[in-house]
Design a protein around this motif. Structure first.
Motif, PDB file in Angstrom:
ATOM      1  N   ASP A 163       0.843  -1.198   0.000  1.00 26.97           N
ATOM      2  CA  ASP A 163       0.000   0.000   0.000  1.00 26.97           C
ATOM      3  C   ASP A 163       0.877   1.246   0.000  1.00 26.97           C
ATOM      4  OD1 ASP A 163      -2.280  -1.612   0.123  1.00 26.97           O
ATOM      5  OD2 ASP A 163      -2.258  -1.640   2.313  1.00 26.97           O
ATOM      6  N   ALA A 164       1.218   1.706  -1.199  1.00 29.51           N
ATOM      7  CA  ALA A 164       2.039   2.903  -1.316  1.00 29.51           C
ATOM      8  C   ALA A 164       1.178   4.144  -1.070  1.00 29.51           C
ATOM      9  CB  ALA A 164       2.688   2.967  -2.692  1.00 29.51           C
ATOM     10  N   ASP A 165       1.842   5.266  -0.849  1.00 30.88           N
ATOM     11  CA  ASP A 165       1.122   6.524  -0.614  1.00 30.88           C
ATOM     12  C   ASP A 165       0.175   6.810  -1.776  1.00 30.88           C
ATOM     13  OD1 ASP A 165       2.490   6.855   1.729  1.00 30.88           O
ATOM     14  OD2 ASP A 165       4.011   8.203   0.884  1.00 30.88           O
ATOM     15  N   GLY A 166      -1.052   7.149  -1.446  1.00 26.18           N
ATOM     16  CA  GLY A 166      -2.038   7.506  -2.457  1.00 26.18           C
ATOM     17  C   GLY A 166      -2.815   6.334  -3.010  1.00 26.18           C
ATOM     18  N   GLU A 167      -2.432   5.109  -2.681  1.00 31.12           N
ATOM     19  CA  GLU A 167      -3.139   3.933  -3.184  1.00 31.12           C
ATOM     20  C   GLU A 167      -4.224   3.495  -2.191  1.00 31.12           C
ATOM     21  OE1 GLU A 167       0.149   1.583  -5.906  1.00 31.12           O
ATOM     22  OE2 GLU A 167       0.077   1.150  -3.768  1.00 31.12           O
ATOM     23  N   VAL A 168      -5.270   2.868  -2.723  1.00 30.55           N
ATOM     24  CA  VAL A 168      -6.314   2.317  -1.873  1.00 30.55           C
ATOM     25  C   VAL A 168      -5.693   1.251  -0.972  1.00 30.55           C
ATOM     26  CG1 VAL A 168      -8.454   0.991  -1.822  1.00 30.55           C
ATOM     27  CG2 VAL A 168      -8.116   2.768  -3.557  1.00 30.55           C
ATOM     28  N   GLN A 169      -5.999   1.302   0.309  1.00 29.84           N
ATOM     29  CA  GLN A 169      -5.416   0.367   1.263  1.00 29.84           C
ATOM     30  C   GLN A 169      -6.013  -1.025   1.071  1.00 29.84           C
ATOM     31  OE1 GLN A 169      -6.462   0.546   5.570  1.00 29.84           O
ATOM     32  NE2 GLN A 169      -4.284   1.004   5.845  1.00 29.84           N
ATOM     33  N   LEU A 170      -5.124  -1.998   0.838  1.00 29.57           N
ATOM     34  CA  LEU A 170      -5.560  -3.379   0.655  1.00 29.57           C
ATOM     35  C   LEU A 170      -5.438  -4.201   1.935  1.00 29.57           C
ATOM     36  CD1 LEU A 170      -4.007  -4.254  -2.838  1.00 29.57           C
ATOM     37  CD2 LEU A 170      -6.303  -3.409  -2.315  1.00 29.57           C
ATOM     38  N   ILE A 171      -4.425  -3.917   2.744  1.00 26.94           N
ATOM     39  CA  ILE A 171      -4.208  -4.662   3.989  1.00 26.94           C
ATOM     40  C   ILE A 171      -4.515  -3.743   5.159  1.00 26.94           C
ATOM     41  CG2 ILE A 171      -2.569  -5.979   5.379  1.00 26.94           C
ATOM     42  CD1 ILE A 171      -0.998  -6.537   2.828  1.00 26.94           C
ATOM     43  N   ARG A 172      -5.480  -4.135   5.945  1.00 24.35           N
ATOM     44  CA  ARG A 172      -5.965  -3.278   7.025  1.00 24.35           C
ATOM     45  C   ARG A 172      -5.710  -3.940   8.378  1.00 24.35           C
ATOM     46  NH1 ARG A 172     -11.271  -3.349   8.830  1.00 24.35           N
ATOM     47  NH2 ARG A 172     -11.824  -4.528   6.942  1.00 24.35           N
ATOM     48  N   ASN A 173      -5.244  -3.146   9.333  1.00 19.99           N
ATOM     49  CA  ASN A 173      -5.047  -3.629  10.692  1.00 19.99           C
ATOM     50  C   ASN A 173      -6.344  -3.470  11.473  1.00 19.99           C
ATOM     51  OD1 ASN A 173      -3.987  -4.417  13.138  1.00 19.99           O
ATOM     52  ND2 ASN A 173      -3.009  -2.463  13.579  1.00 19.99           N
ATOM     53  N   VAL A 174      -6.820  -4.569  12.051  1.00 14.98           N
ATOM     54  CA  VAL A 174      -8.006  -4.525  12.905  1.00 14.98           C
ATOM     55  C   VAL A 174      -7.502  -4.547  14.341  1.00 14.98           C
ATOM     56  CG1 VAL A 174     -10.187  -5.623  13.508  1.00 14.98           C
ATOM     57  CG2 VAL A 174      -9.331  -5.765  11.155  1.00 14.98           C
ATOM     58  N   ARG A 175      -7.579  -3.432  15.000  1.00 19.65           N
ATOM     59  CA  ARG A 175      -6.947  -3.272  16.311  1.00 19.65           C
ATOM     60  C   ARG A 175      -7.364  -4.376  17.287  1.00 19.65           C
ATOM     61  NH1 ARG A 175      -4.394   0.920  18.659  1.00 19.65           N
ATOM     62  NH2 ARG A 175      -4.986   2.302  16.928  1.00 19.65           N
ATOM     63  N   GLY A 176      -6.366  -5.034  17.859  1.00 28.04           N
ATOM     64  CA  GLY A 176      -6.607  -6.051  18.867  1.00 28.04           C
ATOM     65  C   GLY A 176      -7.050  -7.395  18.329  1.00 28.04           C
ATOM     66  N   ARG A 177      -7.208  -7.498  16.985  1.00 30.12           N
ATOM     67  CA  ARG A 177      -7.718  -8.760  16.442  1.00 30.12           C
ATOM     68  C   ARG A 177      -6.793  -9.357  15.377  1.00 30.12           C
ATOM     69  NH1 ARG A 177     -13.921  -8.325  14.935  1.00 30.12           N
ATOM     70  NH2 ARG A 177     -13.667 -10.592  14.994  1.00 30.12           N
ATOM     71  N   GLY A 178      -6.289  -8.538  14.464  1.00 30.81           N
ATOM     72  CA  GLY A 178      -5.423  -9.069  13.420  1.00 30.81           C
ATOM     73  C   GLY A 178      -5.442  -8.193  12.181  1.00 30.81           C
ATOM     74  N   TYR A 179      -5.516  -8.841  11.011  1.00 30.89           N
ATOM     75  CA  TYR A 179      -5.425  -8.113   9.748  1.00 30.89           C
ATOM     76  C   TYR A 179      -6.481  -8.627   8.773  1.00 30.89           C
ATOM     77  CZ  TYR A 179      -0.887  -6.841  11.664  1.00 30.89           C
ATOM     78  OH  TYR A 179       0.117  -6.375  12.481  1.00 30.89           O
ATOM     79  N   VAL A 180      -6.859  -7.741   7.843  1.00 36.22           N
ATOM     80  CA  VAL A 180      -7.833  -8.093   6.811  1.00 36.22           C
ATOM     81  C   VAL A 180      -7.309  -7.655   5.451  1.00 36.22           C
ATOM     82  CG1 VAL A 180     -10.147  -7.630   5.896  1.00 36.22           C
ATOM     83  CG2 VAL A 180      -9.846  -7.955   8.339  1.00 36.22           C
ATOM     84  N   PHE A 181      -7.481  -8.523   4.456  1.00 40.37           N
ATOM     85  CA  PHE A 181      -7.190  -8.139   3.073  1.00 40.37           C
ATOM     86  C   PHE A 181      -8.503  -7.718   2.434  1.00 40.37           C
ATOM     87  CE2 PHE A 181      -7.043  -9.252  -1.466  1.00 40.37           C
ATOM     88  CZ  PHE A 181      -6.009  -8.431  -1.861  1.00 40.37           C
ATOM     89  N   ASP A 182      -8.596  -6.442   2.045  1.00 39.58           N
ATOM     90  CA  ASP A 182      -9.803  -5.894   1.441  1.00 39.58           C
ATOM     91  C   ASP A 182      -9.662  -5.863  -0.069  1.00 39.58           C
ATOM     92  OD1 ASP A 182     -11.262  -5.342   3.816  1.00 39.58           O
ATOM     93  OD2 ASP A 182     -10.068  -3.547   4.135  1.00 39.58           O
ATOM     94  N   VAL A 183     -10.583  -6.513  -0.777  1.00 34.88           N
ATOM     95  CA  VAL A 183     -10.585  -6.455  -2.236  1.00 34.88           C
ATOM     96  C   VAL A 183     -11.334  -5.207  -2.663  1.00 34.88           C
ATOM     97  CG1 VAL A 183     -11.232  -7.637  -4.357  1.00 34.88           C
ATOM     98  CG2 VAL A 183     -10.566  -8.964  -2.354  1.00 34.88           C
ATOM     99  N   PRO A 184     -10.698  -4.318  -3.431  1.00 35.92           N
ATOM    100  CA  PRO A 184     -11.393  -3.093  -3.832  1.00 35.92           C
ATOM    101  C   PRO A 184     -12.522  -3.382  -4.801  1.00 35.92           C
ATOM    102  CG  PRO A 184      -9.274  -3.284  -4.954  1.00 35.92           C
ATOM    103  CD  PRO A 184      -9.314  -4.389  -3.927  1.00 35.92           C
ATOM    104  N   ASP A 185     -13.584  -2.556  -4.738  1.00 37.64           N
ATOM    105  CA  ASP A 185     -14.718  -2.739  -5.642  1.00 37.64           C
ATOM    106  C   ASP A 185     -14.311  -2.433  -7.087  1.00 37.64           C
ATOM    107  OD1 ASP A 185     -16.286  -3.375  -3.473  1.00 37.64           O
ATOM    108  OD2 ASP A 185     -16.839  -1.263  -3.126  1.00 37.64           O
TER     109      ASP A 185
END
Length: 225
Positions: free
Chosen positions: A203-225
């Motif tokens: 996830d470079a600057d300006g790009e839609v975030q694909l990997i998201r940190n879920v605080r206290g739980r882990g991580y999610v890979f989000d597929v963009p629409d």
């Protein structure tokens, strides 16, 4: 009930394994010959294979290789008195999912069985294209919208793991177990360090975030629409 196929010719070892697995709620079918084990794996529903390498009528790895060539992805734990690094690597390369040298403790065998059964029943595609990401696992390359991602081997494995689980919260424990192979959770921040590096590369600057940190739980890979 979880069905395990044990292919082991040593009666003492087989009895110990079967009793331990049965005590832990598994249904076990035992075969002593490679040919018998192969036929059972081809004709019955099996959730996990436990295969000894040195069988009276052949090499256990050849049995696994045959099943893989037929497209059968049943997880396989290889048992062997041959415990050198070369032997373990060969066992994994032909399609074994884990390798346990003899002699072993039954508690370790149970831990490895549990870990293999918890793995998701996923395809082993070597080319994954999801949204802007293109992963070529054979070439060990990854790109995002044509931009090359300079990933270390562990980072590529992490991204592969996430991409196969879009929208699912992946916990640190899952990553430690399935990516690092730990059956316990060490007191370290190894997951967060590696994931931090991976997210900065994907996830470079300006790009839609694909990997998201879920605080206290882990991580999610989000597929963009």
């Amino acid at each position: 009930m979880t069905h395990i196929l044990l292919i082991e010719d040593d009666a003492g070892t087989a009895n110990e394994i079967m009793l331990e697995l049965a005590d832990n709620g598994y249904v076990v079918t035992h075969r002593t010959l490679a040919a018998e084990g192969l036929a059972t794996a081809q004709t019955e529903h099996v959730d996990l294979l436990i295969v000894d390498r040195q069988l009276p009528d052949g090499e256990g790895l050849d049995l696994i290789a045959q099943l893989r060539s037929e497209g059968r992805r049943t997880p396989a734990l290889v048992l062997s008195a041959l415990g050198s690094l070369d032997d373990r690597v060969r066992g994994l390369r032909v399609g074994g999912d884990d390798y346990l040298p003899k002699p072993f403790a039954l508690i370790e065998l149970l831990a490895r069985v549990g870990a293999l059964l918890r793995r998701p029943n996923e395809t082993r595609d070597t080319r994954l294209i999801v949204g802007p990401l293109d992963l070529d696992l054979l070439a060990t390359t990854a790109t995002r919208a044509g931009r090359a991602l300079e990933l270390l081997p562990r980072e590529l494995k992490l991204l592969d793991y996430l991409v196969r689980r879009p929208g699912e919260i992946v916990t640190r424990s899952m990553l430690l177990q399935d990516v690092w192979g730990y059956t316990f959770e060490p007191n370290s921040n190894v997951v967060d360090v590696h994931m931090g590096r991976l997210r900065r590369k994907v996830d470079a600057d300006g790009e839609v975030q694909l990997i998201r940190n879920v605080r206290g739980r882990g991580y999610v890979f989000d597929v963009p629409d």
